[in-house]
Design a protein around this motif. Structure first.
Motif, mmCIF file in Angstrom:
data_model
loop_
_atom_site.group_PDB
_atom_site.id
_atom_site.type_symbol
_atom_site.label_atom_id
_atom_site.label_comp_id
_atom_site.label_asym_id
_atom_site.label_seq_id
_atom_site.Cartn_x
_atom_site.Cartn_y
_atom_site.Cartn_z
ATOM 1 N N VAL A 253 46.293 43.632 50.857
ATOM 2 C CA VAL A 253 45.624 43.183 49.630
ATOM 3 C C VAL A 253 46.486 42.281 48.757
ATOM 4 C CG1 VAL A 253 44.623 43.923 47.440
ATOM 5 C CG2 VAL A 253 44.045 45.131 49.533
ATOM 6 N N ILE A 254 47.665 42.738 48.371
ATOM 7 C CA ILE A 254 48.457 41.989 47.390
ATOM 8 C C ILE A 254 48.840 40.609 47.911
ATOM 9 C CG2 ILE A 254 50.551 41.975 46.009
ATOM 10 C CD1 ILE A 254 48.440 44.021 45.127
ATOM 11 N N GLY A 255 49.325 40.548 49.153
ATOM 12 C CA GLY A 255 49.703 39.261 49.722
ATOM 13 C C GLY A 255 48.532 38.300 49.809
ATOM 14 N N THR A 256 47.390 38.814 50.277
ATOM 15 C CA THR A 256 46.193 37.977 50.397
ATOM 16 C C THR A 256 45.712 37.520 49.025
ATOM 17 O OG1 THR A 256 45.504 39.123 52.414
ATOM 18 C CG2 THR A 256 43.808 37.911 51.215
ATOM 19 N N ALA A 257 45.719 38.432 48.049
ATOM 20 C CA ALA A 257 45.231 38.105 46.710
ATOM 21 C C ALA A 257 46.081 37.042 46.033
ATOM 22 C CB ALA A 257 45.187 39.362 45.850
ATOM 23 N N ARG A 258 47.383 37.088 46.243
ATOM 24 C CA ARG A 258 48.258 36.079 45.622
ATOM 25 C C ARG A 258 47.959 34.678 46.159
ATOM 26 N NH1 ARG A 258 53.953 39.447 45.892
ATOM 27 N NH2 ARG A 258 53.667 40.675 43.981
ATOM 28 N N GLU A 259 47.544 34.611 47.404
ATOM 29 C CA GLU A 259 47.185 33.315 47.987
ATOM 30 C C GLU A 259 45.759 32.900 47.630
ATOM 31 O OE1 GLU A 259 47.846 33.269 52.168
ATOM 32 O OE2 GLU A 259 49.976 33.783 52.034
ATOM 33 N N PHE A 260 44.844 33.857 47.663
ATOM 34 C CA PHE A 260 43.425 33.565 47.450
ATOM 35 C C PHE A 260 43.073 33.369 45.975
ATOM 36 C CE2 PHE A 260 38.939 35.266 47.206
ATOM 37 C CZ PHE A 260 38.345 34.176 47.815
ATOM 38 N N ARG A 261 43.798 34.033 45.073
ATOM 39 C CA ARG A 261 43.567 33.957 43.629
ATOM 40 C C ARG A 261 42.129 34.326 43.257
ATOM 41 N NH1 ARG A 261 48.347 33.906 40.957
ATOM 42 N NH2 ARG A 261 49.841 32.579 42.032
ATOM 43 N N PRO A 262 41.722 35.573 43.507
ATOM 44 C CA PRO A 262 40.334 35.956 43.239
ATOM 45 C C PRO A 262 40.020 36.041 41.750
ATOM 46 C CG PRO A 262 41.638 37.889 43.789
ATOM 47 C CD PRO A 262 42.526 36.699 44.020
ATOM 48 N N ASP A 263 38.749 35.860 41.426
ATOM 49 C CA ASP A 263 38.262 36.090 40.064
ATOM 50 C C ASP A 263 37.895 37.555 39.872
ATOM 51 O OD1 ASP A 263 38.183 33.303 39.017
ATOM 52 O OD2 ASP A 263 36.783 33.021 40.683
ATOM 53 N N LEU A 264 37.708 38.279 41.003
ATOM 54 C CA LEU A 264 37.310 39.675 40.928
ATOM 55 C C LEU A 264 37.586 40.371 42.255
ATOM 56 C CD1 LEU A 264 34.256 41.243 39.249
ATOM 57 C CD2 LEU A 264 34.418 41.520 41.725
ATOM 58 N N PHE A 265 37.967 41.650 42.178
ATOM 59 C CA PHE A 265 38.144 42.497 43.361
ATOM 60 C C PHE A 265 36.968 43.465 43.477
ATOM 61 C CE2 PHE A 265 42.578 41.530 42.305
ATOM 62 C CZ PHE A 265 43.166 41.331 43.549
ATOM 63 N N ILE A 266 36.516 43.707 44.705
ATOM 64 C CA ILE A 266 35.629 44.828 45.001
ATOM 65 C C ILE A 266 36.400 45.747 45.932
ATOM 66 C CG2 ILE A 266 33.471 45.571 46.066
ATOM 67 C CD1 ILE A 266 32.263 42.886 45.341
ATOM 68 N N LEU A 267 36.678 46.968 45.471
ATOM 69 C CA LEU A 267 37.514 47.891 46.234
ATOM 70 C C LEU A 267 36.767 49.153 46.631
ATOM 71 C CD1 LEU A 267 40.827 47.956 44.115
ATOM 72 C CD2 LEU A 267 40.296 46.490 46.063
ATOM 73 N N ASP A 268 36.814 49.475 47.911
ATOM 74 C CA ASP A 268 36.379 50.795 48.347
ATOM 75 C C ASP A 268 37.472 51.788 47.960
ATOM 76 O OD1 ASP A 268 34.925 52.810 49.610
ATOM 77 O OD2 ASP A 268 35.965 52.499 51.514
#
Length: 232
Positions: free
Chosen positions: A42-57
């Motif tokens: 998650v963290i590595g991908t998010a830093r690259e993708f720069r999401p506006d929002l997370f949906i987490l199970d």
């Protein structure tokens, strides 16, 4: 025009069927979607993708959604990104736990995709920047809320708030000295109707009080009615 068009959403769920369905529906709304079935990425991908929002199970092997949320809130680059929990654990206690860990909303499985899209839009609306006319700098005692910087400080020290906590504090400070009912807060902060669970408010108020503890808890409970920000 689709209200979610252009928004970047990162979905994290170990069930491919679920992520495929949500991804398809959000893509139809014009979103850019990234899907992860492995929470360890998650963290590595998010830093690259720069999401506006997370949906987490929540219930995932190796690293559950609550722990992922704590990692997001502790990350300097991601801490202000809103989080929606999507999980089979729908009891009130589970929802409260999710909100206490820094979540902005909580939707139980099985879910209606139309409701999910509306919830996403609502969370993004309250977490997004306001217009120039709406931006304010509110001061009460040692508490300073700067909307343009999206920053809150207590006695000169910055306090980290989620998007929902920020909007809640802003509303309370704007109307300091006045009693706001739980229903009023739900409508103005969460954009929900008054049938929504009001314990959501109590959970966020408790978290906000903890973060503002340096100012002797300026949020007063008016028993049986709601809350009031005490003018200093």
């Amino acid at each position: 025009m689709k209200t979610l068009s252009g928004k970047r959403i990162l979905i994290v769920d170990d069930e491919p069927d679920v992520t495929e369905l949500i991804s398809y529906k959000l893509a139809r709304e014009g979103c850019e979607v990234e899907v992860l079935n492995d929470p360890l990425q998650v963290i590595g991908t998010a830093r690259e993708f720069r999401p506006d929002l997370f949906i987490l199970d929540i219930m995932m092997p190796e690293l559950d959604g609550l722990k992922v949320c704590r990692l997001i809130r502790a990350d300097r680059e991601l801490k202000s990104v809103p989080v929606i929990f999507l999980t089979a654990r729908g009891e009130v206690e589970n929802r409260i736990e999710g909100l206490e860990q820094g979540g902005d909303d909580y939707i139980a499985k099985p879910f209606d995709t139309k409701e999910l899209i509306l919830r996403i839009g609502s969370v993004l609306k309250r977490s997004g920047p306001g217009t120039e006319k709406e931006k304010e700098r509110l001061v009460s005692g040692s508490i300073v809320l700067d909307e343009e910087l999206h920053q809150v400080s207590v006695a000169g020290k910055e306090v980290e708030l989620t998007a929902t906590e920020f909007k809640l504090l802003k509303l309370l400070m704007q109307r300091k000295g006045r009693v706001l009912t739980r229903e009023n807060l739900l409508v103005n902060v969460w954009n929900y109707d008054t049938n929504t669970e009001t314990r959501t408010i109590d959970t966020h108020i408790r978290r906000l009080r903890e973060k503002l503890a340096g100012d002797s808890n300026p949020i007063e409970t008016v028993r049986g009615v709601g809350y009031r920000f005490i003018a200093n």
